[in-house]
Design a protein around this motif. Structure first.
Motif, PDB file in Angstrom:
ATOM      1  N   GLU A  36       0.856  -1.187   0.000  1.00  0.00           N
ATOM      2  CA  GLU A  36       0.000   0.000   0.000  1.00  0.00           C
ATOM      3  C   GLU A  36       0.887   1.231   0.000  1.00  0.00           C
ATOM      4  O   GLU A  36       1.642   1.469   0.938  1.00  0.00           O
ATOM      5  N   LEU A  37       0.835   2.019  -1.071  1.00  0.00           N
ATOM      6  CA  LEU A  37       1.581   3.269  -1.115  1.00  0.00           C
ATOM      7  C   LEU A  37       0.819   4.352  -0.354  1.00  0.00           C
ATOM      8  O   LEU A  37       1.392   5.058   0.457  1.00  0.00           O
ATOM      9  N   TYR A  38      -0.464   4.478  -0.638  1.00  0.00           N
ATOM     10  CA  TYR A  38      -1.329   5.330   0.173  1.00  0.00           C
ATOM     11  C   TYR A  38      -2.773   4.909  -0.029  1.00  0.00           C
ATOM     12  O   TYR A  38      -3.170   4.414  -1.074  1.00  0.00           O
ATOM     13  N   PHE A  39      -3.540   5.082   1.022  1.00  0.00           N
ATOM     14  CA  PHE A  39      -4.969   4.787   0.999  1.00  0.00           C
ATOM     15  C   PHE A  39      -5.646   5.818   1.890  1.00  0.00           C
ATOM     16  O   PHE A  39      -5.420   5.860   3.095  1.00  0.00           O
ATOM     17  N   ILE A  54     -12.319   8.480  -2.516  1.00  0.00           N
ATOM     18  CA  ILE A  54     -11.343   7.472  -2.100  1.00  0.00           C
ATOM     19  C   ILE A  54     -10.103   7.676  -2.967  1.00  0.00           C
ATOM     20  O   ILE A  54     -10.166   7.570  -4.187  1.00  0.00           O
ATOM     21  N   ASN A  55      -8.985   7.950  -2.315  1.00  0.00           N
ATOM     22  CA  ASN A  55      -7.720   8.183  -3.000  1.00  0.00           C
ATOM     23  C   ASN A  55      -6.788   7.031  -2.611  1.00  0.00           C
ATOM     24  O   ASN A  55      -6.468   6.865  -1.431  1.00  0.00           O
ATOM     25  N   TYR A  56      -6.362   6.242  -3.579  1.00  0.00           N
ATOM     26  CA  TYR A  56      -5.583   5.050  -3.264  1.00  0.00           C
ATOM     27  C   TYR A  56      -4.521   4.788  -4.322  1.00  0.00           C
ATOM     28  O   TYR A  56      -4.642   5.202  -5.462  1.00  0.00           O
ATOM     29  N   ASN A  74      -6.367   3.217 -10.629  1.00  0.00           N
ATOM     30  CA  ASN A  74      -5.602   3.122  -9.395  1.00  0.00           C
ATOM     31  C   ASN A  74      -5.315   4.464  -8.750  1.00  0.00           C
ATOM     32  O   ASN A  74      -4.292   4.631  -8.129  1.00  0.00           O
ATOM     33  N   LYS A  75      -6.181   5.423  -8.878  1.00  0.00           N
ATOM     34  CA  LYS A  75      -5.897   6.723  -8.260  1.00  0.00           C
ATOM     35  C   LYS A  75      -7.052   7.196  -7.387  1.00  0.00           C
ATOM     36  O   LYS A  75      -6.962   7.142  -6.189  1.00  0.00           O
ATOM     37  N   ILE A  76      -8.121   7.689  -7.986  1.00  0.00           N
ATOM     38  CA  ILE A  76      -9.209   8.311  -7.222  1.00  0.00           C
ATOM     39  C   ILE A  76     -10.548   7.757  -7.692  1.00  0.00           C
ATOM     40  O   ILE A  76     -10.791   7.608  -8.880  1.00  0.00           O
ATOM     41  N   ILE A  91     -11.446  -4.220  -2.124  1.00  0.00           N
ATOM     42  CA  ILE A  91     -10.508  -5.343  -2.138  1.00  0.00           C
ATOM     43  C   ILE A  91      -9.467  -5.079  -3.220  1.00  0.00           C
ATOM     44  O   ILE A  91      -9.804  -4.736  -4.349  1.00  0.00           O
ATOM     45  N   VAL A  92      -8.194  -5.256  -2.843  1.00  0.00           N
ATOM     46  CA  VAL A  92      -7.079  -5.080  -3.775  1.00  0.00           C
ATOM     47  C   VAL A  92      -6.479  -6.461  -4.018  1.00  0.00           C
ATOM     48  O   VAL A  92      -6.113  -7.159  -3.081  1.00  0.00           O
ATOM     49  N   TYR A  93      -6.375  -6.846  -5.296  1.00  0.00           N
ATOM     50  CA  TYR A  93      -5.827  -8.143  -5.658  1.00  0.00           C
ATOM     51  C   TYR A  93      -4.427  -7.965  -6.223  1.00  0.00           C
ATOM     52  O   TYR A  93      -4.208  -7.164  -7.118  1.00  0.00           O
ATOM     53  N   GLY A  94      -3.507  -8.712  -5.666  1.00  0.00           N
ATOM     54  CA  GLY A  94      -2.135  -8.690  -6.138  1.00  0.00           C
ATOM     55  C   GLY A  94      -1.763 -10.072  -6.663  1.00  0.00           C
ATOM     56  O   GLY A  94      -2.617 -10.872  -7.028  1.00  0.00           O
ATOM     57  N   TRP A  95      -0.473 -10.354  -6.642  1.00  0.00           N
ATOM     58  CA  TRP A  95       0.020 -11.632  -7.158  1.00  0.00           C
ATOM     59  C   TRP A  95      -0.169 -12.688  -6.086  1.00  0.00           C
ATOM     60  O   TRP A  95       0.628 -12.825  -5.168  1.00  0.00           O
ATOM     61  N   PHE A  96      -1.244 -13.469  -6.160  1.00  0.00           N
ATOM     62  CA  PHE A  96      -1.655 -14.505  -5.220  1.00  0.00           C
ATOM     63  C   PHE A  96      -1.838 -13.966  -3.807  1.00  0.00           C
ATOM     64  O   PHE A  96      -1.559 -14.656  -2.823  1.00  0.00           O
ATOM     65  N   GLN A  97      -2.291 -12.748  -3.679  1.00  0.00           N
ATOM     66  CA  GLN A  97      -2.603 -12.162  -2.381  1.00  0.00           C
ATOM     67  C   GLN A  97      -3.632 -11.059  -2.579  1.00  0.00           C
ATOM     68  O   GLN A  97      -3.818 -10.566  -3.693  1.00  0.00           O
ATOM     69  N   LYS A  98      -4.301 -10.724  -1.495  1.00  0.00           N
ATOM     70  CA  LYS A  98      -5.291  -9.651  -1.559  1.00  0.00           C
ATOM     71  C   LYS A  98      -5.361  -8.948  -0.213  1.00  0.00           C
ATOM     72  O   LYS A  98      -5.038  -9.523   0.829  1.00  0.00           O
TER      73      LYS A  98
END
Length: 174
Positions: A36-39, A54-56, A74-76, A91-98
């Motif tokens: 997470e860079l920012y949320f 929502i800024n993420y 991926n911004k606002i 929910i944020v999905y990454g490489w085999f993780q969330k």
């Protein structure tokens, strides 16, 4: 009807193609962890007519699921508080993780926008002749200069066109 279904299918294929492409791009990175860079969500909504922003930003995120809708942005994100429930799943999905976030929205105040009438009592207003404004007719003079338009004359000489032809016989033509 068939064109709408075909159009929806093409959009669906494009979305999952972009998700697969992002998955393959993260595959060749050294650091594959979802970070997470920012949320930032301003969930202290004051009024019912407010907007929720929502800024993420996440590193190595493949796609996002906000309010049960998949997005690649991926911004606002901006939501109208009237159109959403009291909780928004994020929910944020990454490489085999969330990573799972829940944004709670509860408007604290509301505006009373009903029409109303006012009544004035014990109000004495008297108009005198001096208080009434008078309209004065002033003469307005408009002067203009004489307008003169000069046009130039154009002459086009006619030339006579002459076409000279040779007389042919049928044998000359063949």
């Amino acid at each position: 009807m068939v064109s709408n279904l075909l159009n929806d299918f093409i959009i669906y294929i494009k979305l999952y193609f972009k998700i697969a492409l992002r998955f393959l791009l993260i595959l060749f990175r050294k650091d594959k962890h979802l970070k997470e860079l920012y949320f930032d969500s301003d969930n202290e909504v004051i009024f019912e007519n407010s907007l929720l922003i929502i800024n993420y930003r996440f590193k190595n995120a493949i796609y996002y699921k906000i309010n049960n809708k998949i997005t690649l942005e991926n911004k606002i994100k901006i939501f109208n508080v009237k159109n959403i429930d009291s909780e928004i799943p994020f929910i944020v999905y990454g490489w085999f993780q969330k990573k799972h976030y829940v944004i709670e929205v509860s408007p604290n105040k509301s505006l009373n926008n009903e029409s109303f009438k006012t009544q004035l009592s014990n109000l004495n207003i008297s108009l005198t002749v001096a208080d009434i404004p008078k309209l004065v007719n002033n003469q307005i003079n408009i002067t203009t200069k004489n307008v003169h338009i000069e046009t130039s004359k154009v002459f086009i000489p006619n030339k006579k066109v002459q076409i000279k032809t040779n007389s042919f016989t049928q044998n000359d033509f063949i």
